[in-house]
Design a protein around this motif. Structure first.
Motif, PDB file in Angstrom:
ATOM      1  N   LEU A  56      99.305-107.408 -38.814  1.00  0.00           N
ATOM      2  CA  LEU A  56     100.590-107.412 -39.495  1.00  0.00           C
ATOM      3  C   LEU A  56     101.704-107.410 -38.451  1.00  0.00           C
ATOM      4  CD1 LEU A  56      99.754-104.672 -42.155  1.00  0.00           C
ATOM      5  CD2 LEU A  56      99.906-107.128 -42.589  1.00  0.00           C
ATOM      6  N   SER A  57     102.839-107.944 -38.823  1.00  0.00           N
ATOM      7  CA  SER A  57     103.929-108.119 -37.856  1.00  0.00           C
ATOM      8  C   SER A  57     104.995-107.038 -37.937  1.00  0.00           C
ATOM      9  CB  SER A  57     104.589-109.480 -38.078  1.00  0.00           C
ATOM     10  OG  SER A  57     105.187-109.524 -39.370  1.00  0.00           O
ATOM     11  N   GLY A  58     105.048-106.314 -39.055  1.00  0.00           N
ATOM     12  CA  GLY A  58     106.129-105.359 -39.252  1.00  0.00           C
ATOM     13  C   GLY A  58     107.387-106.003 -39.805  1.00  0.00           C
ATOM     14  N   LEU A  59     107.285-107.264 -40.169  1.00  0.00           N
ATOM     15  CA  LEU A  59     108.420-108.017 -40.704  1.00  0.00           C
ATOM     16  C   LEU A  59     108.273-108.168 -42.223  1.00  0.00           C
ATOM     17  CD1 LEU A  59     108.559-110.793 -37.969  1.00  0.00           C
ATOM     18  CD2 LEU A  59     110.001-108.738 -38.144  1.00  0.00           C
ATOM     19  N   PRO A  60     109.335-108.557 -42.912  1.00  0.00           N
ATOM     20  CA  PRO A  60     109.269-108.724 -44.369  1.00  0.00           C
ATOM     21  C   PRO A  60     108.141-109.638 -44.833  1.00  0.00           C
ATOM     22  CG  PRO A  60     111.551-108.771 -43.646  1.00  0.00           C
ATOM     23  CD  PRO A  60     110.719-108.761 -42.398  1.00  0.00           C
ATOM     24  N   ALA A  61     107.731-110.592 -43.977  1.00  0.00           N
ATOM     25  CA  ALA A  61     106.668-111.523 -44.364  1.00  0.00           C
ATOM     26  C   ALA A  61     105.352-110.801 -44.640  1.00  0.00           C
ATOM     27  CB  ALA A  61     106.465-112.559 -43.258  1.00  0.00           C
ATOM     28  N   ASP A  62     105.202-109.568 -44.137  1.00  0.00           N
ATOM     29  CA  ASP A  62     103.968-108.811 -44.361  1.00  0.00           C
ATOM     30  C   ASP A  62     103.730-108.532 -45.835  1.00  0.00           C
ATOM     31  OD1 ASP A  62     103.363-108.740 -41.696  1.00  0.00           O
ATOM     32  OD2 ASP A  62     104.140-106.720 -41.347  1.00  0.00           O
ATOM     33  N   SER A  63     104.751-108.617 -46.663  1.00  0.00           N
ATOM     34  CA  SER A  63     104.591-108.317 -48.089  1.00  0.00           C
ATOM     35  C   SER A  63     103.677-109.320 -48.771  1.00  0.00           C
ATOM     36  CB  SER A  63     105.951-108.296 -48.782  1.00  0.00           C
ATOM     37  OG  SER A  63     106.575-109.578 -48.692  1.00  0.00           O
ATOM     38  N   ALA A  64     103.457-110.477 -48.141  1.00  0.00           N
ATOM     39  CA  ALA A  64     102.561-111.493 -48.711  1.00  0.00           C
ATOM     40  C   ALA A  64     101.335-111.682 -47.818  1.00  0.00           C
ATOM     41  CB  ALA A  64     103.303-112.814 -48.878  1.00  0.00           C
ATOM     42  N   ALA A  65     100.976-110.643 -47.043  1.00  0.00           N
ATOM     43  CA  ALA A  65      99.875-110.759 -46.083  1.00  0.00           C
ATOM     44  C   ALA A  65      98.783-109.734 -46.392  1.00  0.00           C
ATOM     45  CB  ALA A  65     100.404-110.553 -44.665  1.00  0.00           C
ATOM     46  N   PHE A  66      97.531-110.165 -46.199  1.00  0.00           N
ATOM     47  CA  PHE A  66      96.382-109.273 -46.362  1.00  0.00           C
ATOM     48  C   PHE A  66      95.516-109.332 -45.113  1.00  0.00           C
ATOM     49  CE2 PHE A  66      97.298-110.821 -50.703  1.00  0.00           C
ATOM     50  CZ  PHE A  66      97.592-109.615 -51.328  1.00  0.00           C
ATOM     51  N   VAL A  67      95.084-108.160 -44.665  1.00  0.00           N
ATOM     52  CA  VAL A  67      94.065-108.073 -43.619  1.00  0.00           C
ATOM     53  C   VAL A  67      92.807-107.536 -44.283  1.00  0.00           C
ATOM     54  CG1 VAL A  67      93.380-107.010 -41.453  1.00  0.00           C
ATOM     55  CG2 VAL A  67      95.762-107.682 -41.798  1.00  0.00           C
ATOM     56  N   VAL A  68      91.690-108.233 -44.137  1.00  0.00           N
ATOM     57  CA  VAL A  68      90.451-107.869 -44.824  1.00  0.00           C
ATOM     58  C   VAL A  68      89.342-107.662 -43.798  1.00  0.00           C
ATOM     59  CG1 VAL A  68      91.164-109.167 -46.863  1.00  0.00           C
ATOM     60  CG2 VAL A  68      89.695-110.267 -45.144  1.00  0.00           C
ATOM     61  N   ASN A  69      88.198-107.173 -44.262  1.00  0.00           N
ATOM     62  CA  ASN A  69      87.063-107.013 -43.345  1.00  0.00           C
ATOM     63  C   ASN A  69      86.014-108.082 -43.596  1.00  0.00           C
ATOM     64  OD1 ASN A  69      85.993-106.070 -45.745  1.00  0.00           O
ATOM     65  ND2 ASN A  69      84.983-104.300 -44.835  1.00  0.00           N
ATOM     66  N   GLU A  70      85.030-108.144 -42.709  1.00  0.00           N
ATOM     67  CA  GLU A  70      83.974-109.162 -42.807  1.00  0.00           C
ATOM     68  C   GLU A  70      83.221-109.076 -44.125  1.00  0.00           C
ATOM     69  OE1 GLU A  70      81.977-109.884 -38.581  1.00  0.00           O
ATOM     70  OE2 GLU A  70      82.229-107.745 -38.991  1.00  0.00           O
ATOM     71  N   GLU A  71      82.998-107.858 -44.596  1.00  0.00           N
ATOM     72  CA  GLU A  71      82.216-107.686 -45.822  1.00  0.00           C
ATOM     73  C   GLU A  71      82.920-108.322 -47.014  1.00  0.00           C
ATOM     74  OE1 GLU A  71      79.039-106.660 -48.216  1.00  0.00           O
ATOM     75  OE2 GLU A  71      79.229-106.708 -46.023  1.00  0.00           O
ATOM     76  N   LEU A  72      84.253-108.264 -47.048  1.00  0.00           N
ATOM     77  CA  LEU A  72      84.961-108.845 -48.178  1.00  0.00           C
ATOM     78  C   LEU A  72      84.844-110.368 -48.182  1.00  0.00           C
ATOM     79  CD1 LEU A  72      86.666-108.670 -50.670  1.00  0.00           C
ATOM     80  CD2 LEU A  72      88.719-108.571 -49.240  1.00  0.00           C
ATOM     81  N   VAL A  73      85.075-111.015 -47.047  1.00  0.00           N
ATOM     82  CA  VAL A  73      84.982-112.489 -47.035  1.00  0.00           C
ATOM     83  C   VAL A  73      83.563-112.932 -47.336  1.00  0.00           C
ATOM     84  CG1 VAL A  73      86.955-112.789 -45.496  1.00  0.00           C
ATOM     85  CG2 VAL A  73      84.669-112.566 -44.517  1.00  0.00           C
TER      86      VAL A  73
END
Length: 792
Positions: free
Chosen positions: A548-565
């Motif tokens: 994540l960047s800490g910027l407003p664009a993070d509101s539409a960002a997801f970080v997931v783990n290997e198990e989810l993908v």
């Protein structure tokens, strides 16, 4: 018969053989005391939730959420499930509760704050279903107003210094509550525990005021929050499976046919040992300890048999004289049985004293509050049965053997023919050491597994990281807090996260969508809010993409783990895949290597990290030599934002240790009782070595006169016993492998059972045996041969 003369004779014989008496009494007393302590522990483990009236008819609802190839079991259920259950005529009472954890109470008069309180929100059926007695007040007064409260006795004393506090006011959740009753502290063997009981109506009111859960505005409508615990008492003739089917059908109808959960009704009294997902590892531990208690008693009896037969030559002439003057076999049998009874009675008295002495330390080790009362009939019933059986086994064989000597042979001390068949005694040694070696190997494997857990790579760096729950007042100024703490040299980094406990995090949902999602897919995914500092602070590693960047664009960002993908069925590259969580759209910007955020008894679950939702846990990374300075700096900042909460912190290492505290305690208890079993077995081996030295005393004397050295005599006496130990090793190894393989099956992450552990266990057993035999054989080898030959 066991008359006064027999008792006097037995007592005189025991006094004249103080070493023999001491060893017998010690071995029996230690085995009895250890068995009693184990029984107390087993009794407590099996007593959970059985103090309620009609406990056998009380059930708890668990939720089995069916995902793609996985089934998550949640202990909670939606609030409306209780209402649905009440529609079934076989349900006498249905009750729902929920909790607020880590609460802080404030005394309105003195402003004293008490933290780490657990709040239980109960409905009006709660006290009809469960038996938690009040010390003062009336049950119905609790539910007259949403802000009435019951305090437990200990909580009242902490908060007010007294339990006579009805009418007093305290603060919680920025609200004032009135104490209307004092409840006795919840028993240790209760699965339901709290410090404060509030009406569920207060929770319901707060839920609605905060906007509810999506389109569900009341708890009676909310079919998506599984944070309630639902209990019900069925009628005596009811079928739990029929009620289960009824609840499942009613819930399916309420969800308009959307099927992704199956409810189960689990008997409340069983849940402590058999978890809702069917895991019986806790029950197996209790069964193993029960078996150990029985084996300890058996080893003690065997030990006595061996010591009695080993000492038989000392009684030979006395037996011969008694037979010559007319003593019958029956009289001699009762004489020696009386001696056994006297030894056992003495051992029981010593065992009871040992139990009373050991209970405080035992409670410290086991984490319980056990007490041994002489009036505890359940314990005495088991002990009495065990003592009678053990007494019979330990008395009949030695008494029959000693009373069956031929008079002339006994007077000459020639008992070799009578005892030429040593098969039974050898079998007893093999039995003892098979148990001991099984316990030794099991101890090594348990120790290796616990070490494996301590050293496993969880996928992040937990060293020198502590967490601080922040109140709302502080979270509102989180940027200023980050900035101030960044200037502290003892602090390397800080982050705000929703992970209240990274070692055991349970916030999950099935509300996830993505392009191409199969209609039958039903993934249950954990989700947690983080900021851009969390991933680098914890040392999480990326497989693909960025943080994540800490910027407003993070509101539409997801970080997931290997198990989810993996469960989503995606193919690399993953970055850019569109998905939504709780109807909030966005894209995957990064994929992390799997990391453990639950117990190592569970596989890694899928997880989504994002910037939405409320976070209140501050993560602080410091260094080994500056932890105190870092804690002081965070505490200073915390005090700048006054609230009802008190400052507290938890190191991740401590949270990790707490998660496996029960396993560590069980392992330690297993080690202690294994050591006791080994000690008693060694006494038994010492007894047979003594017997062998006695039976071959003249042979040893002749060999020494002919020039045999000490080592040769030691080898002469030890070779047969070492062979018995080797036989025991071959029996113990497969037994230990089976038992430990079963125990390890409860861990998703488990160490390997290597051949080296069995070799080590065997070597330890052989060394113990050789040292034990060698000490007694050395004594016989060093004896003056003149003393052993002068009788001829």
């Amino acid at each position: 018969m066991m008359n006064t003369e027999n008792i006097k004779t037995a007592w005189r014989r025991l006094k004249n053989n103080k070493f023999y008496t001491a060893v017998n009494v010690l071995g029996l007393a230690v085995s009895l005391a250890a068995a009693m302590l184990i029984i107390l522990w087993v009794q407590d483990e099996r007593s959970f939730d059985k103090f309620h009236h009609d406990h056998e008819r009380i059930y708890k609802v668990s939720s089995h959420l069916v995902g793609d190839g996985t089934k998550n079991v949640w202990l909670g259920s939606p609030s409306p499930v209780a209402n649905l259950a009440r529609e079934n005529t076989n349900v006498e009472i249905a009750s729902r509760i929920t909790y607020d954890g880590n609460a802080t109470l404030r005394n309105d008069s003195t402003h004293l704050k008490v933290s780490n309180m657990r709040i239980l929100h109960a409905d009006e059926e709660f006290f009809s279903l469960f038996n938690f007695p009040l010390r003062s007040g009336q049950v119905n007064t609790l539910f007259q107003q949403p802000k009435n409260a019951f305090l437990t006795q200990s909580t009242a004393i902490k908060l007010y210094g007294d339990e006579n506090v009805i009418g007093e006011i305290f603060h919680f959740d920025d609200e004032q509550f009135t104490v209307v009753g004092i409840i006795e502290d919840f028993p240790q063997n209760s699965s339901i525990k709290a410090n404060v009981i509030l009406p569920l109506s207060y929770y319901a009111q707060r839920f609605t005021e905060y906007g509810g859960n999506g389109n569900w505005k009341t708890i009676d409508e909310d079919l998506g929050n599984y944070g309630f615990y639902t209990y019900m008492k069925l009628s005596p003739t009811a079928s739990s499976s029929d009620v289960t089917n009824f609840v499942n059908s009613a819930f399916l109808k309420a969800r308009n046919g959307a099927h992704f959960v199956d409810f189960s009704l689990d008997r409340l009294e069983d849940l402590h040992l058999i978890s809702a997902d069917g895991n019986k590892s806790a029950l197996h531990v209790v069964q193993v300890f029960s078996i150990i208690a029985i084996l300890l008693l058996a080893i003690g009896a065997i030990n006595y048999v061996n010591l009695s037969t080993a000492r038989s030559m000392e009684s030979a002439k006395g037996i011969g004289i008694r037979k010559v003057i007319g003593a019958s076999k029956k009289q001699l049998f009762f004489l020696f049985s009386t001696e056994t009874v006297v030894i056992f009675f003495t051992a029981i008295l010593l065992a009871v004293a040992l139990v009373f002495l050991c209970v405080p330390a035992y409670n410290e080790i086991s984490g319980k509050s056990l007490s041994f009362a002489l009036g505890n009939m359940q314990v005495w019933l088991f002990i009495s049965t065990a003592i009678v059986v053990t007494l019979l086994l330990a008395a009949i064989y030695p008494a029959l053997q000693l009373s069956s000597f031929h008079a002339i042979s006994a007077l000459k001390g020639q008992l070799g023919n009578h005892f030429s068949n040593q098969t039974l005694r050898k079998a007893l040694v093999v039995f003892q050491f098979s148990i001991s070696i099984t316990l030794i190997i099991s101890t090594l494997i348990i120790g290796k597994q616990l070490q494996y857990i301590r050293e496993i790579n969880l996928g992040y760096d937990r060293e020198h990281v502590f967490t601080v729950p922040l109140p709302y007042e502080a979270v509102q100024h989180i940027d200023a807090i980050h900035q101030e703490l960044a200037s502290v040299s003892a602090i390397q980094s800080t982050s705000l996260s929703e992970f209240y406990n990274l070692m055991d995090y349970g916030n999950a949902t099935g509300d996830i969508e993505w392009s191409g999602k199969p209609a039958s897919s039903n993934i249950i995914v954990a989700r947690a809010r983080i900021d851009e500092k969390f991933i680098p602070l914890m040392g999480l590693e990326f497989v693909e993409g960025n943080n994540l960047s800490g910027l407003p664009a993070d509101s539409a960002a997801f970080v997931v783990n290997e198990e989810l993908v993996k469960q989503m069925g995606l193919q690399a590259p993953y970055v850019g895949t569109e998905m939504s969580l709780h109807n909030i759209p966005g894209k995957i910007i990064g994929v992390l290597k799997n990391f453990n955020f639950k117990s190592l008894k569970e596989e890694v679950s899928p997880i989504v990290l994002w910037t939405h939702a409320y976070s209140s846990t501050l993560y602080v990374k410091t260094s080994a030599n500056k932890t105190e300075e870092a804690i002081a700096a965070v505490a200073k900042v915390y005090e700048k934002y006054p609230s009802d909460y008190v400052f507290k912190y938890n190191f991740l290492d401590s949270q990790f240790d707490d998660l496996y505290k029960s396993d560590n305690r069980t392992g330690l208890l297993f080690n202690i009782f294994s050591g006791i079993a080994i000690f008693i077995s060694v006494l038994g081996l010492f007894a047979l070595t003594t017997y062998a030295a006695q039976i071959r005393i003249k042979e040893i004397g002749i060999r020494k006169v002919l020039g045999a050295d000490v080592l040769g005599i030691v080898h002469l006496l030890s070779k047969d016993f070492i062979l018995l130990v080797l036989i025991a090793i071959t029996i113990a190894c497969p037994v230990a492998w089976y038992l430990m393989n079963e125990w390890l099956s409860s861990f998703s992450y488990r160490t390997s059972i290597s051949i080296s552990l069995f070799v080590s266990g065997g070597v330890i057993a052989v060394l113990l045996a050789y040292v034990t035999i060698g000490l007694r054989a050395m004594q016989a080898a060093l004896a003056n041969p003149v003393n052993s030959l002068r009788d001829e």
